[in-house]
Design a protein around this motif. Sequence first.
Motif, PDB file in Angstrom:
ATOM      1  N   SER A 196       0.812  -1.365   0.008  1.00 20.53           N
ATOM      2  CA  SER A 196       0.099   0.023   0.036  1.00 20.53           C
ATOM      3  C   SER A 196       0.967   1.439  -0.026  1.00 20.53           C
ATOM      4  CB  SER A 196      -0.821   0.095   1.155  1.00 20.53           C
ATOM      5  OG  SER A 196      -1.623   0.969   1.167  1.00 20.53           O
ATOM      6  N   LEU A 254       2.293   1.893  -3.498  1.00 21.26           N
ATOM      7  CA  LEU A 254       1.506   2.314  -4.435  1.00 21.26           C
ATOM      8  C   LEU A 254       1.170   3.936  -4.380  1.00 21.26           C
ATOM      9  CD1 LEU A 254      -1.135  -0.692  -4.489  1.00 21.26           C
ATOM     10  CD2 LEU A 254       0.208  -0.106  -6.334  1.00 21.26           C
ATOM     11  N   GLN A 314       3.927   5.379  -6.071  1.00 19.52           N
ATOM     12  CA  GLN A 314       3.739   5.273  -7.462  1.00 19.52           C
ATOM     13  C   GLN A 314       2.685   6.226  -7.944  1.00 19.52           C
ATOM     14  OE1 GLN A 314       3.447   1.635 -10.585  1.00 19.52           O
ATOM     15  NE2 GLN A 314       1.347   1.869  -9.745  1.00 19.52           N
ATOM     16  N   GLU A 315       1.476   6.218  -7.269  1.00 20.48           N
ATOM     17  CA  GLU A 315       0.411   7.104  -7.683  1.00 20.48           C
ATOM     18  C   GLU A 315       1.144   8.831  -7.674  1.00 20.48           C
ATOM     19  OE1 GLU A 315      -4.001   8.818  -6.102  1.00 20.48           O
ATOM     20  OE2 GLU A 315      -2.914   7.151  -5.174  1.00 20.48           O
ATOM     21  N   LYS A 361      -0.369  -9.599  -6.738  1.00 19.73           N
ATOM     22  CA  LYS A 361      -0.955  -8.493  -6.339  1.00 19.73           C
ATOM     23  C   LYS A 361      -0.279  -7.135  -6.841  1.00 19.73           C
ATOM     24  CE  LYS A 361      -3.548  -9.866  -2.257  1.00 19.73           C
ATOM     25  NZ  LYS A 361      -4.745  -9.875  -2.624  1.00 19.73           N
ATOM     26  N   SER A 362       0.957  -7.256  -6.667  1.00 15.83           N
ATOM     27  CA  SER A 362       1.966  -6.164  -7.123  1.00 15.83           C
ATOM     28  C   SER A 362       1.977  -6.025  -8.727  1.00 15.83           C
ATOM     29  CB  SER A 362       3.398  -6.283  -6.418  1.00 15.83           C
ATOM     30  OG  SER A 362       4.123  -7.259  -7.371  1.00 15.83           O
ATOM     31  N   ARG A 385      -0.376  -6.768 -10.690  1.00 13.76           N
ATOM     32  CA  ARG A 385      -1.564  -5.963 -11.120  1.00 13.76           C
ATOM     33  C   ARG A 385      -1.598  -4.551 -10.801  1.00 13.76           C
ATOM     34  NH1 ARG A 385      -3.913 -10.731  -8.471  1.00 13.76           N
ATOM     35  NH2 ARG A 385      -5.076  -9.360  -6.733  1.00 13.76           N
ATOM     36  N   TYR A 386      -1.013  -4.224  -9.679  1.00 14.14           N
ATOM     37  CA  TYR A 386      -1.292  -2.693  -9.633  1.00 14.14           C
ATOM     38  C   TYR A 386      -0.237  -1.944  -9.809  1.00 14.14           C
ATOM     39  CZ  TYR A 386      -5.152  -4.820  -6.729  1.00 14.14           C
ATOM     40  OH  TYR A 386      -6.356  -5.190  -6.247  1.00 14.14           O
ATOM     41  N   PHE A 387       0.983  -2.474 -10.128  1.00  9.35           N
ATOM     42  CA  PHE A 387       2.411  -1.631 -10.124  1.00  9.35           C
ATOM     43  C   PHE A 387       2.429  -1.830 -11.965  1.00  9.35           C
ATOM     44  CE2 PHE A 387       3.203  -2.181  -5.643  1.00  9.35           C
ATOM     45  CZ  PHE A 387       3.675  -0.802  -5.475  1.00  9.35           C
ATOM     46  N   ASP A 388       3.159  -0.591 -12.268  1.00 12.50           N
ATOM     47  CA  ASP A 388       3.261  -0.652 -13.935  1.00 12.50           C
ATOM     48  C   ASP A 388       4.608  -1.631 -14.211  1.00 12.50           C
ATOM     49  OD1 ASP A 388       1.406   1.303 -14.106  1.00 12.50           O
ATOM     50  OD2 ASP A 388       2.335   2.850 -13.906  1.00 12.50           O
TER      51      ASP A 388
END
Length: 257
Positions: free
Chosen positions: A149, A152, A155-156, A185-186, A188-191
């Motif tokens: 979290s 992320l 990254q955002e 999970k990473s 899926r969410y990280f580029d």
Amino acid sequence: MVEAFAVASGKGGTGKTTSTLSLGMALAEEYNVTVVDADTGMANLLFHTGLTDAETTLHDLLIGDSDASVEEAVYDRFGMRVVPCGTSLAAFERADPDRLQDVVATLAAETDVLLLDSPAALGSKSAILPIVLADRIVVVLQPTIPSLSDGLKVQEYARSYGTGTAGVLFNKVHDDEDVRPIADKSERYFDGPTLAAVPDDHAARAARRAGKPLLSHAPESAAARAYRDAAATLDVRTGESERVAKRFRSAVIPDAP
């Protein structure tokens, strides 16, 4: 030709400095690498590189009335060019974070890969500068949901300033931890991809005590091998040095996140 990476995490204790130096040494086998301790408030790269007696550091370059040159703060160590930062609170308070733009731009002219060891949090201008200036971030995480979290959020914030994600590096992984669910999970969410899972290796702690990067102190350790795998997975996208330097100097830096 140069690409700048900010090594970031969103929280302390993940091993960013060890990761920065380990990636730097591994990449130096192919590229000219410059490592900068951009954590101007909580610097510790100098302890990892035997530079505690360095006469000129990044702090000197960021103080407005200092006549120190960039080259005076660059030290050849372990096959890399290393720019340490001092630990003086007085120097930190006098340092002008805006000057980091010119320092990074100057360094970019003489290197292929620029690694910025970034502060753990995003609570100040000096903390967010490396992420805003970098081309991409390498996110260092521990294999937990809270750490994911935190990463992320970094990254955002990086995305909002056009900084991409080069990959995720899981560090301090214990033998009884299964990284796969978190890594799934990473991804899926990280580029960027998962670069490696670095084991919690006593060799890393011994290297810090010895004042050497892990890949110098224990090059055949499990952690060192994992970092070399991470460097091999990292796709370096070098850009034209003058263009990159111009971008650094013209970047719009926010006062706070």
